[in-house]
Design a protein around this motif. Structure first.
Motif, PDB file in Angstrom:
ATOM      1  N   TYR A 173      86.084  54.236 -45.373  1.00 47.64           N
ATOM      2  CA  TYR A 173      86.445  55.367 -44.520  1.00 47.64           C
ATOM      3  C   TYR A 173      87.959  55.437 -44.334  1.00 47.64           C
ATOM      4  O   TYR A 173      88.575  56.502 -44.484  1.00 47.64           O
ATOM      5  CB  TYR A 173      85.730  55.215 -43.180  1.00 47.64           C
ATOM      6  N   ARG A 174      88.557  54.279 -44.002  1.00 43.68           N
ATOM      7  CA  ARG A 174      90.008  54.259 -43.802  1.00 43.68           C
ATOM      8  C   ARG A 174      90.747  54.593 -45.098  1.00 43.68           C
ATOM      9  O   ARG A 174      91.765  55.284 -45.084  1.00 43.68           O
ATOM     10  CB  ARG A 174      90.439  52.888 -43.277  1.00 43.68           C
ATOM     11  N   LEU A 175      90.223  54.086 -46.221  1.00 41.60           N
ATOM     12  CA  LEU A 175      90.866  54.359 -47.505  1.00 41.60           C
ATOM     13  C   LEU A 175      90.809  55.841 -47.833  1.00 41.60           C
ATOM     14  O   LEU A 175      91.807  56.432 -48.277  1.00 41.60           O
ATOM     15  CB  LEU A 175      90.179  53.545 -48.601  1.00 41.60           C
ATOM     16  N   ALA A 176      89.640  56.443 -47.610  1.00 47.17           N
ATOM     17  CA  ALA A 176      89.510  57.880 -47.877  1.00 47.17           C
ATOM     18  C   ALA A 176      90.414  58.690 -46.956  1.00 47.17           C
ATOM     19  O   ALA A 176      91.043  59.671 -47.371  1.00 47.17           O
ATOM     20  CB  ALA A 176      88.050  58.310 -47.708  1.00 47.17           C
ATOM     21  N   LEU A 177      90.493  58.269 -45.691  1.00 49.65           N
ATOM     22  CA  LEU A 177      91.359  58.973 -44.752  1.00 49.65           C
ATOM     23  C   LEU A 177      92.824  58.823 -45.147  1.00 49.65           C
ATOM     24  O   LEU A 177      93.605  59.774 -45.056  1.00 49.65           O
ATOM     25  CB  LEU A 177      91.117  58.435 -43.344  1.00 49.65           C
ATOM     26  N   ALA A 178      93.194  57.613 -45.591  1.00 49.34           N
ATOM     27  CA  ALA A 178      94.576  57.409 -46.031  1.00 49.34           C
ATOM     28  C   ALA A 178      94.905  58.283 -47.235  1.00 49.34           C
ATOM     29  O   ALA A 178      96.010  58.832 -47.333  1.00 49.34           O
ATOM     30  CB  ALA A 178      94.785  55.940 -46.387  1.00 49.34           C
ATOM     31  N   ARG A 179      93.939  58.436 -48.148  1.00 48.93           N
ATOM     32  CA  ARG A 179      94.178  59.313 -49.303  1.00 48.93           C
ATOM     33  C   ARG A 179      94.352  60.755 -48.854  1.00 48.93           C
ATOM     34  O   ARG A 179      95.219  61.480 -49.360  1.00 48.93           O
ATOM     35  CB  ARG A 179      93.012  59.199 -50.292  1.00 48.93           C
ATOM     36  N   ASP A 180      93.512  61.187 -47.904  1.00 42.27           N
ATOM     37  CA  ASP A 180      93.630  62.568 -47.421  1.00 42.27           C
ATOM     38  C   ASP A 180      94.977  62.805 -46.745  1.00 42.27           C
ATOM     39  O   ASP A 180      95.620  63.836 -46.959  1.00 42.27           O
ATOM     40  CB  ASP A 180      92.501  62.874 -46.432  1.00 42.27           C
ATOM     41  N   ILE A 181      95.397  61.847 -45.917  1.00 43.55           N
ATOM     42  CA  ILE A 181      96.693  62.004 -45.249  1.00 43.55           C
ATOM     43  C   ILE A 181      97.817  62.033 -46.273  1.00 43.55           C
ATOM     44  O   ILE A 181      98.750  62.845 -46.174  1.00 43.55           O
ATOM     45  CB  ILE A 181      96.892  60.862 -44.235  1.00 43.55           C
ATOM     46  N   HIS A 182      97.726  61.155 -47.278  1.00 42.29           N
ATOM     47  CA  HIS A 182      98.747  61.151 -48.329  1.00 42.29           C
ATOM     48  C   HIS A 182      98.795  62.489 -49.039  1.00 42.29           C
ATOM     49  O   HIS A 182      99.873  63.043 -49.290  1.00 42.29           O
ATOM     50  CB  HIS A 182      98.461  60.033 -49.325  1.00 42.29           C
ATOM     51  N   ASP A 183      97.607  63.030 -49.350  1.00 43.64           N
ATOM     52  CA  ASP A 183      97.573  64.309 -50.073  1.00 43.64           C
ATOM     53  C   ASP A 183      98.194  65.429 -49.246  1.00 43.64           C
ATOM     54  O   ASP A 183      98.973  66.240 -49.746  1.00 43.64           O
ATOM     55  CB  ASP A 183      96.131  64.671 -50.437  1.00 43.64           C
ATOM     56  N   VAL A 184      97.824  65.479 -47.960  1.00 47.07           N
ATOM     57  CA  VAL A 184      98.342  66.553 -47.109  1.00 47.07           C
ATOM     58  C   VAL A 184      99.849  66.435 -46.950  1.00 47.07           C
ATOM     59  O   VAL A 184     100.595  67.395 -47.139  1.00 47.07           O
ATOM     60  CB  VAL A 184      97.639  66.516 -45.731  1.00 47.07           C
TER      61      VAL A 184
END
Length: 405
Positions: A173-184
């Motif tokens: 979950y944290r990894l996916a959230l970190a990827r989303d934040i990075h993308d945004v």
């Protein structure tokens, strides 16, 4: 509080054993006129055995030894026979369940030996029968404790696996959230930075074009704020982890690249609807994110003037798909989506893999896809392959088409 809750069943068991020993011995004493009258000391001995059961967690060896001594003392003093051995049997079970197997088996073996020695001294056949019966019950009690021990160990193993699965899910979950934040952050701020640079340039060369550039910055920052709010909603658990991302957003993505000064082109080979239907929501979101990351890298690092994104359906190598599916065969079986992002910039040049490229590989691995990043001579070529799900939709007959945007 947790320790009290865990010990509550044993407390209930000890109270029940004490009540049974007291009441049972009281009624049994009326049929044993030759036995020693049950006085206060006998009552203390009857209650001491169940009370020692409360030590099962902290000192199981002392518990079993103490119960054995109390029971032996009670019988040696000639008090009435009754359910006195009940607490001793429970102590054997609890000691075995507490993983003190060698100690429990040793005590049981010593009791068996003592019983047969007593029977041999008295020399009666009935005494040997009684000794054998009691020995059988002792063995049964130890095996019952072994069963409880195995049950506890399996329960502990299940809890450990559940904790591990929970931790793994939280890490993902944290990894996916970190990827989303990075993308945004990477996409939106990069586009805003580039457009701001363009606006500064236009302010000196062509002031008339300054207003459209500032409007583009305003639009980009608004989109960035909306995506950040969605991610904050995820942290507050008010929104799903993955915002709805579809291939329809690729046109806007390439429009942003044009606003950054690139000649951007998007091509669907095989029909956009056909590609979307076979990807599924998860695959569609992954393709969008990967294309977004690749385009952001072109804008930020490539020094390119052109970027081309192409999506096409392909047969999986070694698994050619027939033009007309056979009976029971799903349309789309044996096919994959190939996405290529090509630019005319400076190329990879052996640059180390950063968070962006690592995130692309992780996203694609989650849907069974792969990515290959190579020098395109000139520029960089990013090749993405995603397996397609079979569908039985009517769009199977849609003819291939190239749509340039």
């Amino acid at each position: 509080m947790d320790a009290v809750r865990r010990d509550r069943p044993i407390m209930v068991l000890a109270l029940a054993a004490a009540a049974m020993q007291l009441v049972g011995t009281h009624f049994a004493a009326s049929r044993q006129p030759l036995a020693r009258p049950l006085d206060w000391f006998g009552v203390v001995l009857l209650l001491a055995g169940p009370a020692l059961l409360l030590l099962h967690r902290r000192a199981p060896e002392a518990m079993l030894g103490g119960v054995l001594a109390v029971t032996a003392g009670y019988l040696a003093l000639g008090y009435p026979w009754g359910p006195v051995p009940l607490s001793m049997g429970l102590a054997i079970i609890l000691t075995t369940a507490a993983r003190r197997r060698a100690y429990a088996w040793s005590v049981a073996g010593a009791l068996v030996a003592a019983l047969f020695i007593w029977a041999a001294v008295h020399g009666g056949g009935a005494d040997f029968v009684r000794a054998a019966a009691v020995s059988g019950w002792l063995v049964i009690l130890v095996f019952f404790g072994e069963g409880l021990r195995l049950r506890r160990e399996r329960a502990a193993e299940r809890r450990a696996k559940a904790q591990e699965a929970k931790k793994r899910a939280e890490d993902e979950y944290r990894l996916a959230l970190a990827r989303d934040i990075h993308d945004v952050v990477a996409h939106s701020l990069s586009m805003i930075n580039v457009r701001a640079s363009v606006a500064l340039h236009l302010a000196e060369r062509d002031p008339a074009q300054l207003k459209p550039a500032l409007e583009a910055i305003k639009s980009g920052s608004k989109d960035a704020l909306e995506q950040v709010r969605e991610l904050l909603g995820v942290l507050r658990r008010d929104a799903p982890l993955q915002p709805g991302l579809t291939l329809d957003g690729l046109s806007r993505l390439l429009e942003d690249a044009r606003g950054a000064g690139l000649a951007a082109e998007l091509t669907f080979d095989g029909g956009p609807g056909l590609v979307r239907d076979r990807l599924g929501p998860a695959g569609e979101a992954v393709v969008y994110k990967v294309v977004q990351e690749a385009v952001v890298n072109v804008v930020r690092h490539a020094g390119a003037s052109r970027v081309a994104v192409r999506l096409e359906l392909q047969a999986v190598p070694g698994e050619p798909r027939p033009a007309v599916p056979g009976p029971g065969q799903a349309a789309g079986a044996g096919q994959q989506l190939r996405v290529s992002i090509r630019d005319d910039g400076r190329g990879v040049r052996g640059a180390p893999e950063g968070n962006g490229r690592r995130g692309m590989r992780e996203r694609l691995a989650a849907v069974g896809g792969t990515v290959d990043i190579t020098d395109g001579h000139p520029g960089t070529l990013v090749t993405v392959v995603v397996p397609l799900h079979g569908t039985g939709g009517a769009e199977e007959a849609e003819p291939p088409s190239d749509v340039a945007r």
